[in-house]
Design an enzyme around this catalytic site. Structure first.
Site, PDB file in Angstrom:
ATOM      1  N   ASP A 271      36.254  15.240  41.843  1.00  0.00           N
ATOM      2  CA  ASP A 271      36.539  13.067  41.759  1.00  0.00           C
ATOM      3  C   ASP A 271      36.406  13.103  43.946  1.00  0.00           C
ATOM      4  OD1 ASP A 271      35.911  10.193  42.118  1.00  0.00           O
ATOM      5  OD2 ASP A 271      37.139  10.482  40.141  1.00  0.00           O
ATOM      6  N   ASP A 272      34.336  12.114  44.210  1.00  0.00           N
ATOM      7  CA  ASP A 272      34.576  11.950  45.189  1.00  0.00           C
ATOM      8  C   ASP A 272      35.168  11.004  45.580  1.00  0.00           C
ATOM      9  OD1 ASP A 272      32.875  10.667  43.722  1.00  0.00           O
ATOM     10  OD2 ASP A 272      31.988   9.518  44.791  1.00  0.00           O
TER      11      ASP A 272
ATOM     12  N   ASP B 265      34.075  14.839  37.898  1.00  0.00           N
ATOM     13  CA  ASP B 265      33.411  13.393  37.653  1.00  0.00           C
ATOM     14  C   ASP B 265      31.875  13.894  37.817  1.00  0.00           C
ATOM     15  OD1 ASP B 265      33.404  10.971  37.437  1.00  0.00           O
ATOM     16  OD2 ASP B 265      32.722  10.873  39.661  1.00  0.00           O
TER      17      ASP B 265
ATOM     18  N   ASP C 225      37.196  77.936  19.036  1.00  0.00           N
ATOM     19  CA  ASP C 225      36.663  78.230  19.693  1.00  0.00           C
ATOM     20  C   ASP C 225      35.301  78.959  19.728  1.00  0.00           C
ATOM     21  OD1 ASP C 225      38.202  77.676  22.151  1.00  0.00           O
ATOM     22  OD2 ASP C 225      39.483  79.088  21.214  1.00  0.00           O
TER      23      ASP C 225
ATOM     24  N   GLU D 252      34.176  73.611  24.818  1.00  0.00           N
ATOM     25  CA  GLU D 252      34.138  74.216  23.418  1.00  0.00           C
ATOM     26  C   GLU D 252      35.326  74.730  22.263  1.00  0.00           C
ATOM     27  OE1 GLU D 252      34.557  78.391  26.201  1.00  0.00           O
ATOM     28  OE2 GLU D 252      33.738  75.928  26.300  1.00  0.00           O
TER      29      GLU D 252
END
Length: 434
Positions: free
Chosen positions: A9-10, A53, A327, A370
């Protein structure tokens, strides 16, 4: 419930007044006096909510809100616009700018804190999803869903027994969404358990208790996270506060204004879709954390966790667990002779054949390179041998296409089989025997 609140707010006196009110309620308060500072502070400090604001020199609250919601770093932070303006156009403009709520001066403390706490509860849910998503991204997992954050085409359930109001709402919603209407609370609650994006409840209905319907929705697991927009008479302050306390995400004043309805619905739908995207990303991240990216099979991490649990169950008198360790023979020769892309094709094709030859309950996993493992809950040694032989025959019977079908390779595999012994048996020992 405590949280960090940014007050913008200013007018210094307004800032100090709000700061004092919030501090008394044990909120941690940050303050600044202009829009540019608010944007920087929000990005750096990540407050839980912003009270902004509207009437400020330079960059006003509408533009500040718009920029906050456009930034990925701050768009998740709820913004409440605070102003002396009470016009319909200003409320709609604020909501269209992305504001989550809009309150007017002089501030009613009860309503202010009810709205603040309601928005903070929602943010806590979003924060949890965002934190989990960030964890997934640190693991290198990402799943973009930003394109689905539009605020139209939603499935909206309206529960109201006022025919005229119901018709007005349905007509307005049909312009952008797919409304469903119910005049009965019990049927409305059942419908809310389906694929619904937002539920609108008339809290002043004659034929049912709208506040109780909100409470029931929040106590039901299927509807607990469903956004709820409550219709409340503008002057009925206790009902408004109770609706927010019970879990309504927002309130809409009666008589219902068509444009404000549309703006508040868009806000809720955007928020829900943002949360949905975060959840989808989280689910994707969790899936990727236990999935081998090349083959789509479970990875070593998932296999170890599942095998450990199954072995513990077997030790306590449960069913045995068998494993296959597989495998691909001479896989290095495939990579050396045809390239790593061809090797990847072999791994993917082998994974498909492996997954299609095991039982639905089995867990085919890639250990790395693998090497593959199949975890077989409840399988005796004979059953495991039969499945291993089936996999071996399928792999050896048909050559593997590589290089987009330009070459076909004869692939063979070696398979080890073992079954748990119970007692002191361990996952490591079981895999070693296989």
């Amino acid at each position: 419930m405590s949280a960090r609140v940014l007050v913008v707010d200013d007018v210094e006196a307004n800032v100090r007044l709000l700061e004092a009110k919030l501090t008394i309620e044990y909120f941690d308060v940050l303050t600044c006096n202009d829009g540019a500072s608010a944007i920087g502070l929000a990005g750096a400090e990540q407050p839980d909510i912003i009270l902004l604001d509207v009437m400020m020199p330079g960059m006003d609250g509408f533009e500040t809100c718009r920029r906050l919601k456009a930034d990925a770093a701050t768009r998740h932070i709820p913004v409440v616009l605070v102003t002396a303006l009470d016009g319909r156009e200003d409320r709609i403009r604020g909501l269209d700018a992305g504001a989550d709520d809009f309150i007017t001066k002089p501030l009613d403390d009860v309503i202010l804190f009810a709205r603040v706490r309601s928005l903070i509860r929602l943010k806590q849910v979003t924060d949890e999803l965002r934190e989990r998503e960030a964890s997934g991204q640190r693991l290198g997992v990402d799943a973009s869903g930003g394109g689905r954050l539009r605020a139209s085409g939603a499935r909206i359930l309206v529960v109201d027994d006022n025919p005229r109001q119901l018709e007005k709402i349905a007509v307005e919603l049909a312009k952008e969404h797919r409304p469903t209407i119910e005049a009965d609370a019990e049927k409305g609650l059942a419908a809310a358990s389906g694929p619904i994006d937002l539920m609108i409840v008339n809290t002043m209905a004659q034929g049912f208790d709208g506040l109780r319907l909100i409470a029931q929705a929040r106590s039901n697991a299927a509807t607990r996270k469903l956004p709820i927009l409550a219709i409340v008479d503008q002057g009925d302050r206790p009902r408004l506060v109770k609706a927010l306390e019970l879990g309504a995400n927002d309130v809409l004043s009666k008589p219902v204004d068509a444009e404000e309805l549309a703006a508040r619905v868009r806000t809720q739908i955007r928020r829900k879709r943002y949360a949905d995207v975060l959840k989808e990303r989280l689910d994707y991240s969790l899936e990727m954390a236990v999935t081998d990216a090349l083959t789509g099979l479970h990875n070593r991490r998932y296999m170890v966790g599942q095998l450990d649990a199954l072995m513990n169950r077997a030790k306590q008198g449960g069913e045995p667990v068998s494993v296959l360790v597989l495998d691909i023979d001479h896989f290095k020769a495939v990579n050396d002779g045809f390239g790593h892309d061809a090797g990847d094709e072999v791994l993917r094709e082998f994974s498909v054949r492996l997954a299609t030859n095991v039982r639905a309950i089995d867990l085919p996993c890639r250990m790395g390179g693998e090497e593959f493992v199949v975890v077989m809950p409840g399988a005796e040694l004979d059953a495991a041998h039969r499945i291993a032989d089936r996999i071996r025959r399928d792999v050896g019977s048909t050559p593997f296409p590589v290089m987009d079908g330009a070459e076909h390779l004869n692939i063979t595999i070696s398979i080890g089989v073992a079954t748990s012994h119970g007692g002191a048996d361990t996952p490591a020992a079981l895999l070693k025997r296989a």
